[in-house]
Design a protein around this motif. Sequence first.
Motif, short mmCIF file in Angstrom:
data_model
loop_
_atom_site.label_atom_id
_atom_site.label_comp_id
_atom_site.label_asym_id
_atom_site.label_seq_id
_atom_site.Cartn_x
_atom_site.Cartn_y
_atom_site.Cartn_z
N PRO A 17 0.83 -1.21 0.00
CA PRO A 17 0.00 0.00 0.00
C PRO A 17 0.86 1.26 0.00
N GLY A 18 0.32 2.33 -0.54
CA GLY A 18 1.02 3.61 -0.55
C GLY A 18 1.95 3.78 -1.74
N LYS A 19 1.88 2.92 -2.70
CA LYS A 19 2.75 3.00 -3.87
C LYS A 19 1.96 3.52 -5.06
N SER A 20 1.45 4.76 -4.96
CA SER A 20 0.57 5.29 -6.02
C SER A 20 1.29 5.42 -7.35
N GLY A 21 2.61 5.62 -7.35
CA GLY A 21 3.34 5.70 -8.60
C GLY A 21 3.25 4.41 -9.40
N PHE A 22 3.06 3.30 -8.71
CA PHE A 22 2.90 2.02 -9.37
C PHE A 22 1.72 2.05 -10.34
N PHE A 23 0.61 2.62 -9.90
CA PHE A 23 -0.59 2.64 -10.72
C PHE A 23 -0.40 3.47 -11.99
N HIS A 24 0.32 4.58 -11.88
CA HIS A 24 0.57 5.40 -13.06
C HIS A 24 1.45 4.66 -14.06
N ARG A 25 2.48 3.95 -13.57
CA ARG A 25 3.33 3.16 -14.46
C ARG A 25 2.53 2.01 -15.08
N ALA A 26 1.73 1.35 -14.26
CA ALA A 26 0.93 0.23 -14.76
C ALA A 26 -0.06 0.71 -15.82
N HIS A 27 -0.64 1.89 -15.63
CA HIS A 27 -1.62 2.42 -16.58
C HIS A 27 -1.01 2.61 -17.96
N ARG A 28 0.27 2.96 -18.01
CA ARG A 28 0.94 3.17 -19.30
C ARG A 28 1.16 1.85 -20.05
N ILE A 29 1.24 0.72 -19.33
CA ILE A 29 1.59 -0.53 -20.01
C ILE A 29 0.45 -1.54 -20.11
N VAL A 30 -0.61 -1.36 -19.32
CA VAL A 30 -1.74 -2.29 -19.43
C VAL A 30 -2.53 -1.94 -20.69
N PRO A 31 -2.74 -2.90 -21.58
CA PRO A 31 -3.51 -2.61 -22.80
C PRO A 31 -4.94 -2.20 -22.47
N ALA A 32 -5.58 -1.49 -23.39
CA ALA A 32 -6.93 -0.98 -23.17
C ALA A 32 -7.92 -2.09 -22.84
N ASP A 33 -7.71 -3.29 -23.38
CA ASP A 33 -8.63 -4.39 -23.09
C ASP A 33 -8.06 -5.34 -22.03
N GLY A 34 -7.04 -4.88 -21.30
CA GLY A 34 -6.40 -5.70 -20.28
C GLY A 34 -6.99 -5.47 -18.90
N LEU A 35 -6.51 -6.24 -17.97
CA LEU A 35 -6.92 -6.13 -16.57
C LEU A 35 -5.68 -6.03 -15.69
N LEU A 36 -5.83 -5.36 -14.56
CA LEU A 36 -4.81 -5.33 -13.53
C LEU A 36 -5.41 -6.00 -12.30
N LEU A 37 -4.76 -7.05 -11.82
CA LEU A 37 -5.23 -7.78 -10.64
C LEU A 37 -4.27 -7.49 -9.49
N LEU A 38 -4.83 -7.09 -8.35
CA LEU A 38 -4.02 -6.81 -7.17
C LEU A 38 -4.43 -7.74 -6.04
#
Length: 112
Positions: free
Chosen positions: A19-40
């Motif tokens: 938790p607290g790693k908000s920069g992770f989400f911005h980096r992940a958003h750049r590489i997850v394809p539009a039809d992809g999913l992010l599972l946490l």
Amino acid sequence: MTCSISMPRNEVIASTIMPGKSGFFHRAHRIVPADGLLLLATRQRRDNDAGLTDPLGSLIACARTAGFRYLQHIIVAHAHPSADQLIPTPPADADPGVIHSELIVLMPIHHP
């Protein structure tokens, strides 16, 4: 933070973060394809004075700020069945009192 990423379209990206790693989400958003999913995968933790702390709300807020849409979360009970009841069996590295984890499903929002 550990992250394993599969880049082909329609693949699932699986991740476990602290938790607290908000920069992770911005980096992940750049590489997850539009039809992809992010599972946490996440779970509660025990703080010295606060008791059990659940990071779910702050993780979802950080993900939304970075451009993800919250789809669902799935509860993973740390238990095994015995007759007509569930017996708690938390992971060895879990804080005392933690009896479940959560899998959060997010989808990136990409604007044309």
